[in-house]
Design a protein around this motif. Structure first.
Motif, PDB file in Angstrom:
ATOM      1  N   PHE A 222      -3.672 -80.812  25.281  1.00  0.00           N
ATOM      2  CA  PHE A 222      -4.900 -80.008  25.376  1.00  0.00           C
ATOM      3  C   PHE A 222      -4.995 -79.215  26.673  1.00  0.00           C
ATOM      4  O   PHE A 222      -6.052 -78.650  26.992  1.00  0.00           O
ATOM      5  CB  PHE A 222      -6.140 -80.913  25.242  1.00  0.00           C
ATOM      6  CG  PHE A 222      -6.376 -81.444  23.847  1.00  0.00           C
ATOM      7  CD1 PHE A 222      -5.739 -80.897  22.739  1.00  0.00           C
ATOM      8  CD2 PHE A 222      -7.270 -82.500  23.631  1.00  0.00           C
ATOM      9  CE1 PHE A 222      -5.967 -81.386  21.458  1.00  0.00           C
ATOM     10  CE2 PHE A 222      -7.507 -82.994  22.349  1.00  0.00           C
ATOM     11  CZ  PHE A 222      -6.848 -82.445  21.259  1.00  0.00           C
ATOM     12  N   ALA A 223      -3.907 -79.146  27.431  1.00  0.00           N
ATOM     13  CA  ALA A 223      -3.924 -78.378  28.684  1.00  0.00           C
ATOM     14  C   ALA A 223      -4.333 -76.935  28.385  1.00  0.00           C
ATOM     15  O   ALA A 223      -3.918 -76.364  27.373  1.00  0.00           O
ATOM     16  CB  ALA A 223      -2.551 -78.402  29.330  1.00  0.00           C
ATOM     17  N   GLY A 224      -5.180 -76.365  29.223  1.00  0.00           N
ATOM     18  CA  GLY A 224      -5.563 -74.964  29.077  1.00  0.00           C
ATOM     19  C   GLY A 224      -6.739 -74.743  28.139  1.00  0.00           C
ATOM     20  O   GLY A 224      -7.242 -73.624  28.012  1.00  0.00           O
ATOM     21  N   GLN A 225      -7.201 -75.774  27.456  1.00  0.00           N
ATOM     22  CA  GLN A 225      -8.366 -75.613  26.555  1.00  0.00           C
ATOM     23  C   GLN A 225      -9.652 -75.543  27.378  1.00  0.00           C
ATOM     24  O   GLN A 225      -9.694 -76.025  28.503  1.00  0.00           O
ATOM     25  CB  GLN A 225      -8.460 -76.823  25.618  1.00  0.00           C
ATOM     26  CG  GLN A 225      -7.241 -77.035  24.765  1.00  0.00           C
ATOM     27  CD  GLN A 225      -7.379 -76.420  23.383  1.00  0.00           C
ATOM     28  OE1 GLN A 225      -8.330 -75.684  23.115  1.00  0.00           O
ATOM     29  NE2 GLN A 225      -6.450 -76.707  22.510  1.00  0.00           N
ATOM     30  N   ALA A 226     -10.673 -74.938  26.793  1.00  0.00           N
ATOM     31  CA  ALA A 226     -11.943 -74.788  27.523  1.00  0.00           C
ATOM     32  C   ALA A 226     -12.578 -76.149  27.806  1.00  0.00           C
ATOM     33  O   ALA A 226     -12.474 -77.075  26.997  1.00  0.00           O
ATOM     34  CB  ALA A 226     -12.899 -73.947  26.694  1.00  0.00           C
TER      35      ALA A 226
END
Ligand code: SAM
Length: 333
Positions: A222-226
């Motif tokens: 989930f890296a980079g998700q809001a």
């Protein structure tokens, strides 16, 4: 039970009114007192593979640690702030670390201190829960993360949804005070999931529950998700309080990553537990839930947040409060 509008469908004025009502309800039940608990993150080994968490087993770039028992004994004998009434021992899902380090530490805490003992160790074999309870721990933190079965599976939350619920019910039936909770803003989460989760957290046999904001994790799928929306997180805390007047609800340090006054707002919205991080500084970055640069709540920050919220620090422990509740319930029945 009051029916409340879902978050997101209400104006800012209504959100503030909701927070104020929730804060006032906390005052009625607990007074303006906030429990202060210490937390030591004992091990970051984990057999689970949660998509949101940096300690997931597939993260091979993480330096894994288990604190030494002697180091922990020393910390407990000489390094605890006077203000804490309870101590929480937390790990990834690490049965070796739990047997070899957490269990003897619980025994030592029970023999040498009056601190209430909480643990947050994951979904375990029931025998291990029983051993920890016998050793003197009494408050088990086991979050649901999401109350929707399919969402739980999709985010690879620990084990299975059914097993997590079974664990909560088993713990509650064997004399533990159980606290659960969920993460707002997880990828794939819908408004309906939040409603379903609040319903479930209000029906389970719990002493408390938390609402944490999702913060996108380094070294995770989930890296980079809001990150979570602050208004939705804070109104979920308020709604959890309004539906569960007697719950112990923690303020979560990550709220300060979303809003400068996030932690204070959580207390104003009905939270009544603050946590001082006591993990040795050399290991904190590797207890990687999301970002290495965590917002650490040390004693000064916790004292200041409680004061800014116009509250005081409870001198009675969480564990003792729960014990008194149990005695009162038994006497009444
Ligand atoms: N292993 C234990 C368990 O499963 O209950 C406790 C440790 S676990 C790492 C502690 C909590 O961190 C989880 O229950 C989860 O709610 C939270 N967490 C992990 N990653 C997160 C993220 N990216 N954003 C917000 N909370 C997160």
């Amino acid at each position: 039970m009051t029916s409340l509008p879902p978050p997101g469908s209400i104006s800012i004025d209504d959100t503030i009114a909701l927070e104020q009502r929730a804060g006032a309800l906390r005052d009625q039940v607990f007074g303006r007192q906030v429990f202060v608990r210490g937390v030591i993150e004992v091990s970051n080994f984990c057999r689970q593979n949660c998509n949101y968490c940096g300690m997931r087993r597939d993260n091979r770039d993480l330096r894994r640690f288990r604190l030494e028992l002697d180091q922990l004994r020393d910390l407990i004998r000489h390094g605890l702030p006077e203000v804490i009434t309870d101590l929480n021992l937390q790990t990834g899902e690490d049965t070796v670390g739990i047997r070899e380090i957490v269990l003897p530490l619980v025994e030592m805490l029970r023999e040498e201190t009056k601190l209430g003992i909480s643990v947050c160790l994951g979904t375990l074999d029931p025998k291990l829960y029983d051993d920890l309870r016998r050793a003197g721990a009494s408050y088990y933190i086991i979050k649901l993360e999401t109350g929707n079965r399919e969402h739980y599976r999709d985010i690879h939350a620990p084990g299975t949804y059914e097993k997590r619920l079974e664990a909560i019910r088993y713990l509650a039936s064997t004399g533990w005070s159980v606290s659960s909770g969920f993460i707002v803003g997880l990828p794939g989460q819908t408004r309906a999931h939040i409603e379903e989760t609040l319903d479930l957290l209000s029906e389970l046999p719990l002493a408390g529950a938390s609402v944490s904001p999702f913060i996108s994790g380094e070294q995770t799928p989930f890296a980079g998700q809001a990150s979570a929306d602050f208004a939705t997180t804070i109104s979920s805390i308020a709604r959890l309080r309004l539906r569960n007047p007697g719950y112990v609800i923690p303020a979560i340090s990550a709220l300060n990553l979303l809003a400068e006054d996030g932690y204070v707002r959580a207390i104003n919205a009905g939270a009544n537990l603050a946590t001082i991080n006591l993990t040795p500084p050399a290991n904190r970055e590797d207890y990687l839930l999301y970002k290495r640069s965590r917002h650490i709540m040390h004693e000064k920050r916790v004292r200041s947040a409680i004061e800014q919220a116009g509250c005081t620090i409870s001198t009675v422990s969480l564990a003792e409060t729960m014990r008194q509740r149990r005695v009162a319930a038994a006497t009444a029945s």
